[in-house]
Design a protein around this motif. Structure first.
Motif, PDB file in Angstrom:
ATOM      1  N   ILE A   1       4.975 -15.135   0.873  1.00  0.00           N
ATOM      2  CA  ILE A   1       4.620 -14.001   2.051  1.00  0.00           C
ATOM      3  C   ILE A   1       3.902 -12.749   1.356  1.00  0.00           C
ATOM      4  O   ILE A   1       4.234 -12.129   0.289  1.00  0.00           O
ATOM      5  CB  ILE A   1       5.901 -13.522   2.733  1.00  0.00           C
ATOM      6  CG1 ILE A   1       6.604 -14.710   3.273  1.00  0.00           C
ATOM      7  CG2 ILE A   1       5.671 -12.602   3.691  1.00  0.00           C
ATOM      8  CD1 ILE A   1       7.947 -14.420   3.899  1.00  0.00           C
ATOM      9  N   VAL A   2       2.502 -12.734   2.096  1.00  0.00           N
ATOM     10  CA  VAL A   2       1.867 -11.635   1.549  1.00  0.00           C
ATOM     11  C   VAL A   2       2.064 -10.513   2.587  1.00  0.00           C
ATOM     12  O   VAL A   2       1.596 -10.873   3.866  1.00  0.00           O
ATOM     13  CB  VAL A   2       0.361 -12.047   1.493  1.00  0.00           C
ATOM     14  CG1 VAL A   2      -0.378 -10.802   0.946  1.00  0.00           C
ATOM     15  CG2 VAL A   2       0.058 -13.200   0.497  1.00  0.00           C
ATOM     16  N   ASN A   3       2.750  -9.481   2.164  1.00  0.00           N
ATOM     17  CA  ASN A   3       2.939  -8.251   3.235  1.00  0.00           C
ATOM     18  C   ASN A   3       1.770  -7.374   3.380  1.00  0.00           C
ATOM     19  O   ASN A   3       1.269  -6.651   2.730  1.00  0.00           O
ATOM     20  CB  ASN A   3       4.006  -7.421   2.871  1.00  0.00           C
ATOM     21  CG  ASN A   3       4.519  -6.514   3.616  1.00  0.00           C
ATOM     22  OD1 ASN A   3       4.041  -6.345   4.912  1.00  0.00           O
ATOM     23  ND2 ASN A   3       5.798  -5.895   3.632  1.00  0.00           N
TER      24      ASN A   3
ATOM     25  N   PRO B   1       5.475  -2.883  11.277  1.00  0.00           N
ATOM     26  CA  PRO B   1       6.753  -3.407  10.503  1.00  0.00           C
ATOM     27  C   PRO B   1       7.655  -4.050  11.630  1.00  0.00           C
ATOM     28  O   PRO B   1       7.704  -3.613  12.451  1.00  0.00           O
ATOM     29  CB  PRO B   1       7.328  -1.830   9.803  1.00  0.00           C
ATOM     30  CG  PRO B   1       6.189  -1.119   9.573  1.00  0.00           C
ATOM     31  CD  PRO B   1       5.296  -1.414  10.951  1.00  0.00           C
ATOM     32  N   LEU B   2       8.339  -5.197  10.749  1.00  0.00           N
ATOM     33  CA  LEU B   2       9.023  -5.961  11.962  1.00  0.00           C
ATOM     34  C   LEU B   2      10.168  -4.936  12.687  1.00  0.00           C
ATOM     35  O   LEU B   2      10.765  -5.300  13.562  1.00  0.00           O
ATOM     36  CB  LEU B   2       9.728  -7.204  11.240  1.00  0.00           C
ATOM     37  CG  LEU B   2       8.357  -8.072  10.622  1.00  0.00           C
ATOM     38  CD1 LEU B   2       9.043  -9.346   9.904  1.00  0.00           C
ATOM     39  CD2 LEU B   2       7.660  -8.606  11.812  1.00  0.00           C
TER      40      LEU B   2
ATOM     41  N   MET C   1       1.530  -5.570   6.333  1.00  0.00           N
ATOM     42  CA  MET C   1       2.126  -4.791   7.547  1.00  0.00           C
ATOM     43  C   MET C   1       2.088  -3.380   7.452  1.00  0.00           C
ATOM     44  O   MET C   1       2.149  -2.916   6.294  1.00  0.00           O
ATOM     45  CB  MET C   1       3.613  -5.174   7.830  1.00  0.00           C
ATOM     46  CG  MET C   1       3.727  -6.506   8.433  1.00  0.00           C
ATOM     47  SD  MET C   1       5.364  -7.187   8.842  1.00  0.00           S
ATOM     48  CE  MET C   1       6.078  -7.299   7.227  1.00  0.00           C
ATOM     49  N   ASP C   2       1.747  -2.573   8.419  1.00  0.00           N
ATOM     50  CA  ASP C   2       1.745  -1.044   8.360  1.00  0.00           C
ATOM     51  C   ASP C   2       0.759  -0.398   7.191  1.00  0.00           C
ATOM     52  O   ASP C   2       0.762   0.310   6.649  1.00  0.00           O
ATOM     53  CB  ASP C   2       3.171  -0.538   7.805  1.00  0.00           C
ATOM     54  CG  ASP C   2       3.354   0.720   8.295  1.00  0.00           C
ATOM     55  OD1 ASP C   2       2.791   1.255   9.386  1.00  0.00           O
ATOM     56  OD2 ASP C   2       4.217   1.670   7.622  1.00  0.00           O
TER      57      ASP C   2
ATOM     58  N   GLU D   1      10.375 -17.695   3.132  1.00  0.00           N
ATOM     59  CA  GLU D   1      10.038 -17.532   1.639  1.00  0.00           C
ATOM     60  C   GLU D   1      10.339 -18.610   0.886  1.00  0.00           C
ATOM     61  O   GLU D   1       9.741 -18.703  -0.167  1.00  0.00           O
ATOM     62  CB  GLU D   1      10.774 -16.103   1.307  1.00  0.00           C
ATOM     63  CG  GLU D   1      10.181 -14.651   1.716  1.00  0.00           C
ATOM     64  CD  GLU D   1      10.752 -13.449   1.246  1.00  0.00           C
ATOM     65  OE1 GLU D   1      10.318 -12.497   0.993  1.00  0.00           O
ATOM     66  OE2 GLU D   1      12.211 -13.649   1.268  1.00  0.00           O
TER      67      GLU D   1
ATOM     68  N   ALA E   1      -0.091 -14.419   5.384  1.00  0.00           N
ATOM     69  CA  ALA E   1      -0.115 -13.047   5.350  1.00  0.00           C
ATOM     70  C   ALA E   1       0.074 -12.608   6.531  1.00  0.00           C
ATOM     71  O   ALA E   1      -0.589 -13.081   7.527  1.00  0.00           O
ATOM     72  CB  ALA E   1      -1.424 -12.727   4.872  1.00  0.00           C
ATOM     73  N   ILE E   2       1.320 -11.883   6.728  1.00  0.00           N
ATOM     74  CA  ILE E   2       1.872 -11.129   7.926  1.00  0.00           C
ATOM     75  C   ILE E   2       0.926  -9.926   8.124  1.00  0.00           C
ATOM     76  O   ILE E   2       1.331  -8.894   7.329  1.00  0.00           O
ATOM     77  CB  ILE E   2       3.290 -11.031   7.738  1.00  0.00           C
ATOM     78  CG1 ILE E   2       4.017 -12.400   7.593  1.00  0.00           C
ATOM     79  CG2 ILE E   2       3.906 -10.463   9.151  1.00  0.00           C
ATOM     80  CD1 ILE E   2       5.530 -12.409   7.646  1.00  0.00           C
TER      81      ILE E   2
ATOM     82  N   ILE F   1      12.862 -11.059  11.231  1.00  0.00           N
ATOM     83  CA  ILE F   1      13.412 -10.397  10.171  1.00  0.00           C
ATOM     84  C   ILE F   1      14.333 -11.297   9.476  1.00  0.00           C
ATOM     85  O   ILE F   1      14.446 -11.638   8.327  1.00  0.00           O
ATOM     86  CB  ILE F   1      14.033  -9.031  10.452  1.00  0.00           C
ATOM     87  CG1 ILE F   1      12.922  -7.978  10.307  1.00  0.00           C
ATOM     88  CG2 ILE F   1      15.009  -8.459   8.835  1.00  0.00           C
ATOM     89  CD1 ILE F   1      13.502  -6.581  10.781  1.00  0.00           C
TER      90      ILE F   1
ATOM     91  N   LEU G   1      12.749 -14.523   7.583  1.00  0.00           N
ATOM     92  CA  LEU G   1      12.197 -14.217   6.421  1.00  0.00           C
ATOM     93  C   LEU G   1      12.613 -14.998   5.264  1.00  0.00           C
ATOM     94  O   LEU G   1      11.914 -15.594   4.505  1.00  0.00           O
ATOM     95  CB  LEU G   1      11.823 -12.849   6.065  1.00  0.00           C
ATOM     96  CG  LEU G   1      10.893 -12.082   6.821  1.00  0.00           C
ATOM     97  CD1 LEU G   1      11.215 -10.562   6.723  1.00  0.00           C
ATOM     98  CD2 LEU G   1       9.535 -12.508   6.735  1.00  0.00           C
TER      99      LEU G   1
END
Length: 609
Positions: free
Chosen positions: A197-199, A174-175, A201-202, A192, A169-170, A185, A188
């Motif tokens: 990948i569990v997003n 946002p990158l 971010m933001d 993957e 989980a990142i 980026i 990734l």
């Protein structure tokens, strides 16, 4: 004359002019341009390392100037143009000898606007990842130090702490908006292909907290940095580490040294001090005259580091970590914390143990010597009892003759009665009663002598001193009668319970009585009196034996208890010495003094039980 006067005038004026002072090293100016905002712990530590390294290695004074691009929150052509104008105005009158840029956004900015600001000034970059720099061609007069910062390294650490890793989980901005982690980026797709990948971010922090609390098993959290959230609130990324680690139900992997000791598990940690040192050394070489283009780009590796409290929280055994891993914030063991104190205490304990062993050995030797001494004393006391018994033998024989003669007479009378035609049964019964009484009397005389002479080990028992005094007087009465000495006694009505050896205490009393009888050998008949008394004195039982003999010279009152001291020609001089030894073995006291009206008095004091 005019020429000579002119020469004198020139010399005089020369003396009045000030002597020129040699110029010192020229001051140098260095500008540190940071891509982030002011106050970030990691960036501040790098800048501090740059300053300390350059100040330590420079012979000339250096003025440092710091500027912050704040590229995480402010960007775009208009912002950059305004910032360029700000720098031009601010440093219009200041010559800059070198520019140190911190981060890829700062390098991009200075590359785009170098000609407007400082066209010929050398540039040193720091804290830019290796992958980003491999894709770039450096401009002229630019060098620097790269750092090890890769998404794959974070995944690798996640696999160490979560062997069955299935998802990461990142968490962070946002990158594409991040300055340090933008190159993730490009990594990734490769990540993957390995894990899900569990997003995260933001996200607003409230939503992030809920998502982190319910992450599935075999998941790790990769935290890059939150500078400001989607709802527009700014943060310092390192300060949010503690909150994220607390919310997450899985280990949190990080990359910066300022993120440690806040609950994160660790990772390949970018160290601020080595980066600052490397950049500082490169800048010093440039100030010394080297061209930046001639200085090769250096690589600063990241140390695989784990946080000890986090390892404990997630129950990760230290043996499962790579040998090269460093563990920080470990609670020192008791030995590590108090090693010299423990060592000192151990030495003291060992010395005490050796001393105790020595004392125990000495105690055993002393006890053995005491036992031998007591046995010797008991044997000598027994010999003395036999010596005393020799004086009592004739008198005891006389005591035995009386009951034995009566028994013989009664037996002959009974024989005559039995021969008569009608024996008188009543008279026979009286005769038998007399025989039994006389036999008991004779047996008691023998028992007392046997008890007095028997060989027995030193044995402590509770008994009444009054009873022993009475028994001893019965034994001594025969000798007193034989020597024509009156033996009187005054036994207290109070019980005098003591702990001791009954036979030895009896011998002490008998020795004192016999000594008193011997002391009155030449005294007139009417003066031959021995008085034995017992009394209760505080917490002690006291016994005194007094005679009416010539007494003891004052100078000899203490010597009478020494071995072989005697006033009798045939005496051994051991009686009173043995008596003192016996009394002291019973934790008592014995002393002698002269009576006011003639004679001596011996007193024995023994502790009550």
């Amino acid at each position: 004359m005019r020429g000579r006067a002119f020469l004198i005038l020139v010399v005089f004026v020369g003396l009045l002019l000030p002597t020129p002072v040699p110029a010192g090293p020229a001051e140098r100016s260095v500008l540190v341009l940071d891509q982030s905002s002011a106050g970030l712990p990691f960036n501040t530590a790098v800048a501090s390392a740059i300053r300390s390294t350059m100040n330590a290695g420079s012979k000339s004074p250096i003025s440092f100037f710091s500027e912050h691009l704040d590229a995480n929150r402010f960007f775009g052509p208009e912002y950059e143009n305004d910032f360029v104008q700000f720098l031009k105005a601010k440093y219009r009158e200041r010559h800059i000898d070198a520019v140190i840029v911190f981060g890829v956004s700062a390098l991009d900015f200075i590359t785009r606007h170098r000609e407007q600001l400082w066209p010929s000034v050398p540039v040193v970059f720091a804290a830019i990842d290796e992958a980003t720099m491999l894709r770039r061609t450096l401009s002229n007069n630019v060098t620097g130090a790269t750092m090890q910062l890769a998404l794959q390294d974070m995944v690798k650490v996640a696999r160490i702490v979560m062997p069955n890793l299935k998802a990461v989980a990142i968490v962070g901005d946002p990158l594409e908006r991040q300055t340090f982690f933008r190159h993730f980026i490009d990594e990734l797709p490769a990540v993957e292909a390995q894990v899900e990948i569990v997003n995260l971010m933001d996200l607003p922090l409230a939503d992030l907290a809920k998502r982190l609390a319910v992450l599935p098993d075999n998941t790790a959290v990769l935290y890059t940095g939150i500078y400001f959230t989607s709802d527009g609130v700014s943060y310092i990324p390192a300060e949010l580490t503690s909150q994220i680690a607390q919310w997450a139900n899985r280990p949190v992997v990080v990359t910066a040294s300022s993120y440690l000791n806040k609950g994160a598990i660790g990772g390949y940690i970018v160290q601020s001090h080595p980066i600052g040192q490397q950049a500082g050394h490169m800048a010093l070489r440039i100030l010394a005259g080297e061209s930046a283009s001639d200085i090769p780009v250096a690589k600063v590796p990241s140390q695989l580091t784990f946080d000890w409290p986090a390892l404990q929280r997630w129950k990760i055994n230290e043996s499962h970590l790579p040998p090269s891993a460093q563990i920080v914030f470990r609670e020192p063991t008791v030995w590590e914390r108090y090693s010299w104190q423990i060592g000192l205490v151990s030495v003291v304990i060992l010395l005490q143990g050796a001393l105790i062993l020595g004392l125990l050995r000495e105690y055993r030797r002393r006890r053995f010597a005491e036992v031998q001494s007591r046995q010797s004393m008991a044997e000598l006391a027994r010999v003395m009892r036999f010596s005393t018994a020799g004086e009592l033998t004739a008198l005891m024989a006389h005591e035995l003759n009386q009951p034995l003669g009566a028994i013989l007479t009664n037996a002959e009378t009974a024989k005559v009665i039995l021969k008569s035609p009608v024996p008188d049964i009543a008279e026979l019964s009286e005769i038998v009663e007399d025989i039994w009484r006389d036999d008991h009397r004779a047996g008691e005389v023998i028992r007392r002598m046997k008890s007095f002479l028997k060989k027995a080990p030193f044995e402590l028992k509770n008994f009444d001193l009054n009873d022993v005094a009475r028994e001893t007087l019965v034994v001594a009465s025969s000798l007193a009668v034989g020597r024509k000495v009156e033996l009187t006694h005054l036994i207290t009505q109070n019980e005098l319970p003591i702990l001791g050896d009954r036979i030895q205490i009896q011998q002490v009393i008998l020795n004192l009585v016999v000594n008193g009888i011997d002391a009155m050998r030449d005294a007139p008949m009417e003066s031959r009196t021995i008085s034995v008394r017992t009394s209760l004195t505080e917490k002690f039982a006291e016994l005194s034996v007094s005679d009416r003999g010539p007494g003891i010279p004052e100078s000899k009152l203490k010597e009478v208890f020494e071995p072989f001291f005697t006033s009798k020609a045939e005496g051994m001089g051991m009686g009173l010495s043995i008596a003192r030894t016996i009394v002291e073995a019973h934790h008592g006291q014995i002393w002698a003094k002269n009576r006011d009206h003639g004679g001596a008095s011996f007193r024995v004091r023994l502790p009550l039980t």
